[in-house]
Every structure is written in structure tokens, then in C-alpha cells.
Design a protein around this motif. Structure first.
Motif, PDB file in Angstrom:
ATOM      1  N   ASN A   1       0.824  -1.212   0.000  1.00 38.65           N
ATOM      2  CA  ASN A   1       0.000   0.000   0.000  1.00 38.65           C
ATOM      3  C   ASN A   1       0.856   1.259   0.000  1.00 38.65           C
ATOM      4  N   ALA A   2       1.918   1.253   0.850  1.00 38.23           N
ATOM      5  CA  ALA A   2       2.775   2.428   0.946  1.00 38.23           C
ATOM      6  C   ALA A   2       3.508   2.692  -0.358  1.00 38.23           C
ATOM      7  N   VAL A   3       3.990   1.625  -0.996  1.00 36.33           N
ATOM      8  CA  VAL A   3       4.702   1.795  -2.263  1.00 36.33           C
ATOM      9  C   VAL A   3       3.765   2.339  -3.339  1.00 36.33           C
ATOM     10  N   ARG A   4       2.541   1.795  -3.400  1.00 37.47           N
ATOM     11  CA  ARG A   4       1.573   2.293  -4.385  1.00 37.47           C
ATOM     12  C   ARG A   4       1.262   3.769  -4.154  1.00 37.47           C
ATOM     13  N   ALA A   5       0.999   4.134  -2.875  1.00 42.91           N
ATOM     14  CA  ALA A   5       0.681   5.522  -2.571  1.00 42.91           C
ATOM     15  C   ALA A   5       1.870   6.437  -2.855  1.00 42.91           C
TER      16      ALA A   5
ATOM     17  N   GLU B   1      -3.227  13.041 -14.591  1.00 45.99           N
ATOM     18  CA  GLU B   1      -3.687  12.835 -13.220  1.00 45.99           C
ATOM     19  C   GLU B   1      -4.168  11.416 -12.934  1.00 45.99           C
ATOM     20  N   HIS B   2      -3.764  10.460 -13.755  1.00 43.31           N
ATOM     21  CA  HIS B   2      -4.077   9.063 -13.432  1.00 43.31           C
ATOM     22  C   HIS B   2      -3.038   8.554 -12.444  1.00 43.31           C
ATOM     23  N   GLY B   3      -3.447   7.658 -11.550  1.00 42.47           N
ATOM     24  CA  GLY B   3      -2.499   7.071 -10.606  1.00 42.47           C
ATOM     25  C   GLY B   3      -1.679   6.002 -11.263  1.00 42.47           C
ATOM     26  N   THR B   4      -0.775   5.454 -10.492  1.00 42.36           N
ATOM     27  CA  THR B   4       0.070   4.389 -11.011  1.00 42.36           C
ATOM     28  C   THR B   4      -0.635   3.048 -10.996  1.00 42.36           C
TER      29      THR B   4
END
Length: 849
Positions: free
Chosen positions: A285-289, A395-398
């Protein structure tokens, strides 16, 4: 390949420069890795410190270099001469008996130990008041011998130094309390307090009778010219093959304690690994965020020509460096754990340890930390590689709906396989570790499935009139919802706590309720044949409604199975207790009432054929025995080889008279032995039990009376202490779950902030949004609790009913507690994370949309 290697220095420099801005977004990551690594490092370091201390203090813990132990008989002159040629020999004798006040008003079971003037050969017997150990060997005054007693006995009977006690036919004066007994640990766990006296004092008691359960111990301090311990062991078995003595050397002074420490350490290591794996979800979760927050930087790097591989390297280096910081913090805590724990443990165990680093434990913890970080960070990095720069600028996330490339999936699979292999390889019981790894994989898959079910139920839920509830249900199934993260992070920790709570509750319920109701009131040990009639008459008078059961009782040690020395057989851990030391054995013409045959047939009445034995089915299976196999047992110095005639199911949990081995009567024809009896009277009150105990002790002072309730209370206290330690360890997994939950909620705060601003612009109030978020967290917490109750209940049922062979019951209090913990945790952690974003101004957010 060369191009990729050339990018490494540049990527590393960029990673270091970017990290100058701090660790924002990685604090949960850091805490998860540090917590899991610290738990594993601490558990294994403390375990290593204890086992190393036991090994280094082996001579003191054994009070000798080597120990020879015989049951129910003293060493013969030739055997004693054999032992004395290797060095100084100290003899001690141990048995259980009843100590009573001179006026007969009170009594207590004691572990009686008689020693000679050479005791101890190593270490020191200390007393309070100090310096009174030698008073044991003072000549008796007016037929009164000297005794040293455990402080517990003084407290239990209201005694002090100078008071008198009666044991058997002898009187003793208490000289002092025992502070330290150097070899107490090597002699195993005792249910009663210690009482020490001289060999002359023991002989005066009249307790040393034919068939009495007595242990004769001979400890040797080897002379400089003595051969090695292994050579002495081989010579003893060669010269006295039928002696039947148990031999223990100082390098394994307390094998039972060492094995139990290692098993408990393994369990706690698996709990720590659970915390680390739960933390791995937080890592993902932290890496994605973090990568989502770095989208403009990633886009810039790609636009100026940085290859996708270089971008991945930059953030891989950052993740690796931050993980390294967390691992180092965990290792520091783990390295300090023995220094903090050993002074406390030294109050209960005769161990000592100076400041020392346990390298193997720390390396193991570091490997677990590294592999966990890699296993959960690779896929988010793979997703970042797939996203084009144009999508990032829009503005799309990873996050990508698809899977990363096969190279990232393969790397993740290999890392997870390495993590599982390390867990299994480092375990003492590898089958248990394999079961743990498989269970973790199944639980993760089931949790994902549960999250999908919750999402689908929310998607198909009917529309409600409450706007807040509609919003909450929509948040559960919308794209980017927190459902999977919340269920995965909280579900595993709660499942573990439910499992442990149900096991603990069932054990306590069995010990304090069911077991004490089914168990006999008393065990009577060392009854002689000429005492049976008097004993029966006394019990009939004091307990006319009680049921008295009597069986002949001998002690025997298994030497060989099918002609093979048991010391050379690889036996599973659960079956080793049968071969360790002497076992109680009996003979019977008929099948015992509390047992049932599962294979074979019982011998006929007046059987006079070859010696036969009936073996407990469960223990026989653990030892790999089958019908027709032979067992060689040493009884009273004679080795007997008997054939297994049948297997029987034994209900050990009933606490009635049970034996692993029941022999045909002709096996011990004419052999001297004592009798064992039980009294079962469910209607007896505490006052009646006290009267029975007092009457038997005063009338038959050489008979040892064990009140079962007292023994169960002792076991219950031990279970309670273990439960505290286990729950404390399991709480580490719950803390990791809460950290992961916090990280998951923090990772979604930006999207929630945008949603809150839009809704407030459209007229939603802060109160309505808080209510909506509370409903969402409440529903997710309830769903997670339901899974935890189901998974934990099934796991606890399997352990209690299939492994412990006890009746398993679901406990409503655990269900209610789990439900409350889950819902309160999700609501509190969720609202703490979203409270701040509800107050942010709309304009800055609207400009970015």
C-alpha cells in the motif's frame, strides 16, 4: 544488460537526491518492517540466549559432568564401583511424599530429595538464612533430622525455620528455606514444593519400600584422566546392558526445557512472521501511494529520456534504503531483547547471560525483512513501469487494472517462494512450518475472496433512503475502494487473535470445568499390598459413595523397538515423551474399562504364553509400531522383550488411571510392586476431601496422596502465564494490522479529499460525510470480524479437537469481543485518518480537477 548496469549509478544518485525531502509517505512502511523484524529478531535472540546459557551452565544445571539414573532400585556394588572409577560420585534419591504437621491438622504433597555430603559437585546450594546447607548432615537430635524446604511450602503450611514436620515415620526440623538448587532445572517440572534432607533422614521415613516410585541418581565429576563422556556411555551399556539406567551428560543437562524453549520460540517466530507478512500488505500500500504521489517526477524522468528500467531502479533503491532503515531498527531492538529479558527470566530459570549478539537470529530476521519487502514491493513497481508519461500527466495514478509484465510476476513468485522456504528451513518442526505457510497462502486467497464478496454485495445492495448510507455502500464497491486493503490487513491479525483466544478459552474451560468434573478426586501412590485392606476400609468410611479403582504399578523404561536402540531412532517430537525416562506400567487380565480395542485381541484369562503388551494406539502410531512388533522394556533391572498383541484407544483427558503399556499378567509374575489407586466421588465437598486427605496421610504416612484439583490448579496457572505471553506476541500481529489499516486509509486520503470537496460543493455537510465514512468503516469492520470468527473458529476447533483431543466449544464472549475490536478499530482509525481532509478548503482541490 550493459545498458541496465550503466544506469545503476545514475539511478542511485537520483534516488539519494530525491530522498533529501524526507520519508513522507513511508512512515507506515518503516513501522511495519521494523515491527515484524524486531519481533522475529527478539524472539530468536532470547531463545538463543536461553539455550546458550543452558549449554554453558550444563555442569551446574546437572550438578555433575554425567548423570546415571535408576528407578525403583539402587545401583549394585559392581555398578557403583564402575561409576566411581571415573571420578567423584554424588548420590541423591528423589520421590514424592506427604509432609504433615505433628498434630495432624495440615499436610502437603512434597518433592522429597535426599542427598549425600558430596552434593552438589558443581554449583552451590544456597539457603535463607545463608550458610545452612551443611546442616542437612548434622547428626539427628532426639531422632529429629534436618530439612531444607522451598519457600512455597513454608507459605502453604504457615511454617518458619525451626518448626517441625513429619514425613512417613520420621520427624524433621526445618533449618532454612532453599534459595537456589543448582540441578533443579535438569530434574524437570515438579507439581509440589521441594523438601531436601540427608540420605539417613530419608531411610528413617520408611518410604523406601518394595515397589515405591523412587529415583536413584548418581552424578559424577570426572577426574582429569577419565575417558570422554561418550566412551563412558558406551562402556556402561556394554558392561551393564540390563542396568536400565538413564544417562544424561552436561551438554544436554535440561533437554526438555531446551526443546520447549525451541518450540515456543518457533511458535512466536511464526507469529512474528505473521506480523511481517501483514506488514507486507502495508508495504504494498505504501509503495503504491508513494509512487502515485511521485507521478509528476516519474513523468518528468520519462519525458527527458529516462528508460522505464531507470525509473524503476530509482524507486527500487529508495524502497530498499528505507526498508534497510526499518530492518536495522528491528535488529537493534532484537539485539537488545536478551539484555532486557534475561534478568527477568533469571528469576524463574537458573540462567545467566552477558551482553552478546546472537548473529544467527539477527541474520534470520534480516532475511525475513528483506524478502518480505521485495515480495510486496515488486508488483507496485511493475505497475509504475507500465503507465505511460501521458497518462501520468493526466492525473491518473500508477495503479493499473492489468498485471505487470511476466518478469515482475516471476520475480514476485520467486521471492515469495524464498520467503516460504526460509520459514520452513529455519523451523524446528518443519511440518508445522509448512502447515503455517500453506495456511497463510489460503488465508490470503480467502481474504481476497471475502473482499470481492463484500464488494459484490455492496454493488447489488438495494437503494436506501439514507444519503449517508448510500454513500457508504457506494464507497465500498467503487473503483479504488479500500475494501480489499481493510479486509486483508485487519482480517489476518484478528483471525490469529480469535484462534488463540478460543484455544485459551477451551483449555481453561476444560481445566476448570469439564476436566475437573470428570477426573478423580484423588490419586493414591505407593500403596503396599499389606496396606490395601486398611486403605479400603478407611476410604469406605470416609467416602461411602465414592468409587475406588486400584491397579498394580511398576516403572519401566523402553530400551528397544524391534531390536533397535531407541536412542538411535528418529522419532517425531510428539512421540518422544514415551521414550524419555521411565513410564508407569501395569498388568491386567482384562481390558481396562476406560479403554477400547482398535486392533488385535486381548489375551485370555490365565494366559501363560509368551509375554504380551497392549499399546496405546496414538502413541504407537507416533512411534511407527504395528501389531506383532517387539518392545524391550527394562523393569527393576531386568530387560524384557514382549510382543505387541493389540492397540487400544486411551482417553488421557479423563485423568483416570491410564497407561501407555498394559502387559499380560504372566510378564511380571512374582515381581515386587506397589499399587496405584484413584477415588472418584462427584458429591464430595471441599471439607470432605480435606478430611480424606488428612485421614489417609495420618493413618498411612508412607502413602502419597495427590489431590487432582490442586494439580489442575497448578496447570491452569501455567496455562494462564503461557496465554499472556502468547497473546502479547499475537498482539504484535494486530498492531501490524492496525498500522497497515492506517496506511491503507492514508493512501486513499487524496481521493477521499477530492470526493469530500465535491460533495460539500454539492451541499453535503461535514456531519453527513462523517456519518457516511462511519457507516463504511462499520460495515467493513463487521465483514472482517465475521471472517475472523469463521476462520479463527475453524482453526481453533481443529487444534483443540484434533491435536489436543479435547472437546471444542465456540465461546460467545470471544465472538462479541472480536466484533467490537474490529468495528471500533476500523471506525477510530478511519475517522482519525479522514478527519483532517474534511476541513480542507475547496478551491485548491477544485483547481486540480
Amino acid at each position: 544488460m550493459r545498458k541496465s548496469l550503466a544506469l545503476v549509478p545514475v539511478s542511485f544518485r537520483i534516488a539519494l537526491r530525491e530522498m533529501r525531502g524526507g520519508l513522507s509517505g513511508f512512515y507506515i512502511f518503516l513501522a511495519c518492517i521494523a515491527l515484524g523484524t524486531a519481533a522475529i529478531a527478539a524472539v530468536n535472540s532470547v531463545s538463543s540466549a536461553i539455550t546458550a546459557s543452558i549449554a554453558s551452565e550444563g555442569r551446574t544445571l546437572l550438578a555433575g559432568d554425567i548423570r546415571f539414573e535408576l528407578n525403583n532400585r539402587e545401583a549394585s556394588q559392581s555398578e557403583l564401583a564402575f561409576l566411581q572409577k571415573f571420578g567423584a560420585v554424588s548420590q541423591s534419591v528423589g520421590l514424592r511424599s506427604m509432609a504433615r504437621l505433628a498434630d495432624g491438622t495440615d499436610q502437603s504433597l512434597v518433592e522429597l530429595k535426599a542427598v549425600d555430603e558430596s552434593y552438589p559437585l558443581y554449583g552451590e546450594l544456597t539457603t535463607e538464612p545463608a550458610g545452612l546447607a551443611a546442616s542437612l548432615f548434622a547428626p539427628p537430635e532426639e531422632s529429629t533430622y534436618t530439612a531444607l524446604v522451598a519457600p512455597l511450602l513454608l507459605d502453604r503450611m504457615g511454617l518458619s525455620a525451626g518448626d517441625h514436620l513429619l514425613i512417613g515415620d520420621a520427624r524433621f526440623r526445618i533449618a532454612a528455606a532453599v534459595v537456589t538448587e543448582p540441578d533443579a532445572l535438569s530434574e524437570g517440572f515438579g507439581f509440589a514444593p521441594r523438601l531436601m534432607t540427608s540420605l539417613a533422614g530419608l531411610r528413617a521415613t520408611g518410604l523406601l519400600q518394595t515397589g515405591s516410585l523412587v529415583e536413584y541418581t548418581y552424578k559424577i565429576r570426572l577426574s582429569p584422566s577419565a575417558p570422554s563422556i561418550e566412551d563412558i556411555r558406551e562402556a556402561s551399556q556394554r558392561d551393564f546392558p540390563n542396568a536400565g539406567w538413564s544417562i544424561r551428560s552436561s551438554n544436554r543437562a535440561a533437554p526438555s526445557l531446551t526443546e520447549n524453549v525451541q518450540r515456543f520460540s518457533q511458535f512466536l517466530t511464526l507469529v512474528g512472521l505473521t506480523a511481517l507478512v501483514v506488514g507486507g500488505v502495508g508495504v504494498a500500500n505504501a509503495v503504491r501511494a508513494f509512487l502515485d504521489s511521485k507521478r509528476t517526477v516519474i513523468a518528468t524522468l520519462k519525458c527527458v529520456g529516462a528508460p522505464a528500467g531507470a525509473v524503476v531502479m530509482v524507486y527500487f533503491f529508495q524502497i530498499a534504503l528505507i526498508a534497510l532503515v526499518g530492518i536495522v531498527i528491528g535488529l537493534v531492538v532484537g539485539a537488545a531483547a536478551p539484555m532486557l529479558a534475561m534478568p527477568y527470566l533469571a528469576r524463574f530459570l537458573p540462567i545467566s547471560a552477558g551482553p552478546e549478539l546472537h548473529g544467527q537470529a539477527l541474520v534470520l530476521a534480516a532475511l525475513f525483512g528483506i524478502l518480505t519487502t521485495l515480495a510486496f514491493a515488486i508488483i507496485p513497481l511493475g505497475h509504475a513501469r507500465k503507465v505511460p508519461a501521458t497518462a501520468l500527466f493526466r492525473e491518473h495514478g500508477t495503479q493499473s487494472k492489468g498485471l505487470p509484465s511476466w518478469s515482475y510476476l516471476t520475480a514476485t513468485a520467486v521471492t515469495l517462494l524464498a520467503l516460504a522456504t526460509l520459514a520452513i528451513w529455519s523451523a524446528e518442526d518443519r511440518f508445522l512450518a509448512l502447515l503455517f505457510v500453506g495456511s497463510m497462502a489460503v488465508v490470503f486467497a480467502v481474504l481476497r475472496f471475502v473482499a470481492w464478496i463484500v464488494t459484490e454485495i455492496a454493488r447489488r445492495a438495494p437503494t436506501t433512503s439514507s444519503a449517508a448510507l448510500r454513500l457508504a455502500i457506494g464507497n465500498i464497491h467503487r473503483p479504488g475502494a479500500l475494501t480489499a486493503s481493510v479486509v486483508l490487513s485487519l482480517g489476518l491479525g484478528l483471525s490469529l487473535l480469535v484462534t488463540l483466544a478460543l484455544i485459551d478459552g477451551n483449555l481453561r474451560r476444560e481445566l476448570t470445568g469439564n476436566l475437573s468434573e470428570r477426573a478423580p478426586n484423588f490419586f493414591f501412590v505407593d500403596l503396599q499390598r499389606d496396606q490395601l485392606d486398611q486403605f479400603r476400609a478407611l476410604i469406605s468410611e470416609k467416602s461411602p459413595t465414592g468409587v475406588l479403582a486400584e491397579v498394580p504399578m511398576l516403572r519401566g523404561r523402553i530400551l528397544e523397538l524391534n531390536g533397535m536402540d531407541v536412542t538411535k531412532i528418529d522419532v517425531p517430537p510428539e512421540g518422544r515423551w514415551v521414550l524419555r525416562g521411565d513410564r508407569g506400567i501395569t498388568y491386567s487380565e482384562k481390558l481396562p474399562e476406560n479403554a477400547s480395542l482398535t486392533q488385535g485381541s486381548w489375551w485370555p484369562e490365565n494366559y501363560q504364553g509368551e509375554p504380551l503388551v497392549s499399546f496405546s494406539e496414538e502413541e504407537a502410531t507416533e512411534l511407527g509400531l504395528k501389531l506383532g512388533d517387539t518392545v524391550t522394556v527394562n523393569v527393576l533391572g531386568r530387560s524384557l522383550t514382549v510382543k505387541i498383541a493389540n492397540f487400544r484407544k486411551v482417553e488421557w483427558e479423563s485423568l483416570s488411571i491410564n497407561f501407555v503399556m498394559v502387559f499380560s499378567p504372566n510378564t511380571f509374575a512374582g515381581a515386587p510392586h506397589a499399587w496405584l489407586a484413584t477415588l472418584t466421588d462427584p458429591t464430595a465437598t471441599a471439607e470432605q476431601e480435606a478430611d480424606i486427605l488428612r485421614s489417609v496421610t495420618n493413618t498411612l504416612p508412607t502413602v502419597t496422596t495427590v489431590r487432582v484439583k490442586d494439580a489442575l490448579d497448578t496447570v491452569n496457572r501455567l496455562v494462564a502465564q503461557l496465554a499472556i505471553a502468547i497473546r502479547a506476541a499475537a498482539s504484535v500481529a494486530l498492531v501490524a494490522s492496525i498500522l497497515v489499516l492506517s496506511g491503507a486509509l492514508a493512501a486513499g486520503n487524496k481521493a477521499r479529499g477530492r470526493d469530500a470537496v465535491i460533495l460539500k460543493t454539492l451541499g453535503a455537510t461535514r456531519v453527513m460525510l462523517i456519518r457516511a465514512f462511519s457507516y463504511e468503516y462499520l460495515l467493513l469492520g463487521a465483514a472482517t470480524a465475521a471472517f475472523a470468527l469463521l476462520a479463527g473458529g475453524v482453526a481453533a476447533w481443529f487444534i483443540v479437537s484434533k491435536i489436543m483431543n479435547l472437546p471444542a466449544t465456540f465461546l460467545p464472549s470471544v465472538a462479541i469481543g472480536t466484533l467490537l475490536v474490529a468495528m471500533i478499530t476500523t471506525i477510530v482509525v478511519g475517522l482519525i485518518g479522514t478527519w483532517r481532509i474534511l476541513g480542507q478548503k475547496a478551491a485548491p482541490v477544485l483547481r486540480e480537477l
